[in-house]
Design an enzyme around this catalytic site. Structure first.
Site, mmCIF file in Angstrom:
data_model
loop_
_atom_site.group_PDB
_atom_site.id
_atom_site.type_symbol
_atom_site.label_atom_id
_atom_site.label_comp_id
_atom_site.label_asym_id
_atom_site.label_seq_id
_atom_site.Cartn_x
_atom_site.Cartn_y
_atom_site.Cartn_z
ATOM 1 N N CYS A 28 69.775 13.361 33.582
ATOM 2 C CA CYS A 28 69.657 13.688 35.006
ATOM 3 C C CYS A 28 70.604 12.872 35.878
ATOM 4 C CB CYS A 28 68.216 13.538 35.485
ATOM 5 S SG CYS A 28 67.541 11.866 35.436
ATOM 6 N N HIS A 44 63.366 10.535 37.768
ATOM 7 C CA HIS A 44 64.124 11.780 37.657
ATOM 8 C C HIS A 44 64.876 12.036 38.960
ATOM 9 C CE1 HIS A 44 65.331 15.612 36.093
ATOM 10 N NE2 HIS A 44 64.704 16.296 37.037
ATOM 11 N N GLU A 57 69.449 20.448 38.096
ATOM 12 C CA GLU A 57 68.962 19.261 37.399
ATOM 13 C C GLU A 57 69.230 19.349 35.907
ATOM 14 O OE1 GLU A 57 64.708 18.945 37.138
ATOM 15 O OE2 GLU A 57 64.457 21.085 36.721
#
Length: 376
Positions: free
Chosen positions: A288, A339, A351
């Site tokens: 990420c 994240h 993402e």
């Protein structure tokens, strides 16, 4: 509120309103057609709506009154007037009144129907079997409006929700996004009708004015730039049909988003550098934070490597005021999120989600945002 209540009494007892709330025969198929409407009304002139409503209240024939979205203004406007008047009497802020009108437009087209899906009745198609009241009570527009507001006010955080989300929280409809199409019309009707009550707003707490400003800033339910739901299900690794990077996006944000989109469909790799996501080496793939780092590197913006440090990059921004290119963080805590994704505009986020999943685009409604940063 006494002055307002007196004014409301005149409205509720007026012949025009009584005529508008007379029993209306409607078949179940007609109610189904109402629910399936998929139009979208935008750009409504509130000044013109006010003029037309004033004409009707001054005794004009309904045939001479023309408001976009209203086919039977002589019946619909008095019902909208009852909804607004009831909201004022209960000290419901403007946004709540707009939500109520939009809901009644979707459920009944602002008509006091005596039938609908199963045992649904009235302006809001409330059901006796679901505890909304007796059939006779629900067919009373004032009672029905009161019940809608009482349920709305129990919804935690309703004033921060979009109109369609708040309406759905009350109605639990099979068409959860349908209320958005009526937001502009409902706003214009509420504004115009509220002006017919001279004392409306004078006794309203000052805090509500702030909330109304927030409401105005987040309206526009017919556009896709909300929470991404209008794109429907997005197949993993694909670009949803109709998406385009917003024209007003910062040029560097545009470059970063474009580069990130070229990585769509490539597999996630924890610790991967994202320097060769399409290549044979798994460590060249993206996780990420490396997706964010490399996307911005291709736009000549330097970011640190990890989610834990990226959360301190640039400046903090509100999740309500995101721009394309902003980084949004979830999982963990606001100080140490686990994240990160990049907001793309139109309610979408790109993402690299987790092991076994590809780089993908998801609706922002699926994100529990802990922090947001603008790095440009």
């Amino acid at each position: 509120m006494k002055g307002i209540a007196a004014g409301i009494g005149v409205v509720v007892l007026s012949p025009l309103l009584l005529a508008g709330t007379a029993m209306m025969m409607a078949s179940s198929s007609e109610a189904s057609t109402t629910a399936a409407f998929s139009g979208c009304l935008t750009g409504i002139d509130t000044g013109e709506v006010t003029k037309e409503i004033t004409k009707l209240l001054d005794g004009a024939d309904g045939k001479d009154v023309h408001i976009q979205g209203l086919d039977l203004p002589a019946e619909q406007i008095p019902n909208a007037q009852t909804i607004v008047a009831t909201g004022i009497s209960l000290d419901v802020p403007k946004k709540g009144q707009v939500i109520a009108i939009a809901t009644a437009m979707q459920e009944s087209r602002l008509r006091n129907l005596n039938s609908g899906d199963r045992d649904s009745l009235g302006l809001f198609q409330q059901r006796p079997s679901q505890g909304w009241g007796t059939a006779q009570q629900i067919r009373d527009p004032v009672y029905a409006s009161e019940q809608f507001y009482k349920h709305l006010l129990k919804v935690d955080g309703w004033q921060q929700m979009k109109v369609t989300q708040a309406a759905q929280a009350v109605q639990k409809s099979g068409y959860p996004d349908a209320y958005a199409q009526w937001e502009d019309l409902a706003t214009a009707l509420q504004t115009a009708i509220a002006k017919t009550f001279p004392n409306a707003g004078k006794d309203e707490p000052a805090k509500d004015s702030t909330k109304d400003k927030d409401t105005e800033a987040t309206t526009g339910g017919c556009t896709p730039d909300q929470d991404g739901t209008s794109f429907g299900r997005i197949p993993e690794g694909s670009v949803p049909k109709g998406y385009k990077i917003p024209k007003d996006a910062d040029p560097k944000a545009r470059k970063a988003i474009e580069w990130a989109m070229h990585q769509l469909g490539t597999q996630y790799q924890w610790g991967g550098t994202c320097t060769d996501s399409h290549g044979p080496d798994p460590m060249g793939r993206c996780d990420c934070s490396s997706l964010m780092q490399q996307a911005y590197a291709h736009a000549d913006v330097k970011l640190t490597r990890t989610t834990y440090t990226q959360v301190n990059e640039g400046k903090a921004v509100s999740a309500k005021n995101l721009k394309p290119g902003d980084l949004i963080f979830s999982r963990g805590t606001a100080a140490r999120p686990e994240h990160v994704g990049m907001y793309m505009g139109e309610g979408l986020v790109i993402e690299a989600p987790r092991t076994s999943k590809p780089v993908r685009i998801t609706p922002i409604k699926d994100w529990d945002i802990l922090a947001a940063r603008r790095v440009l």
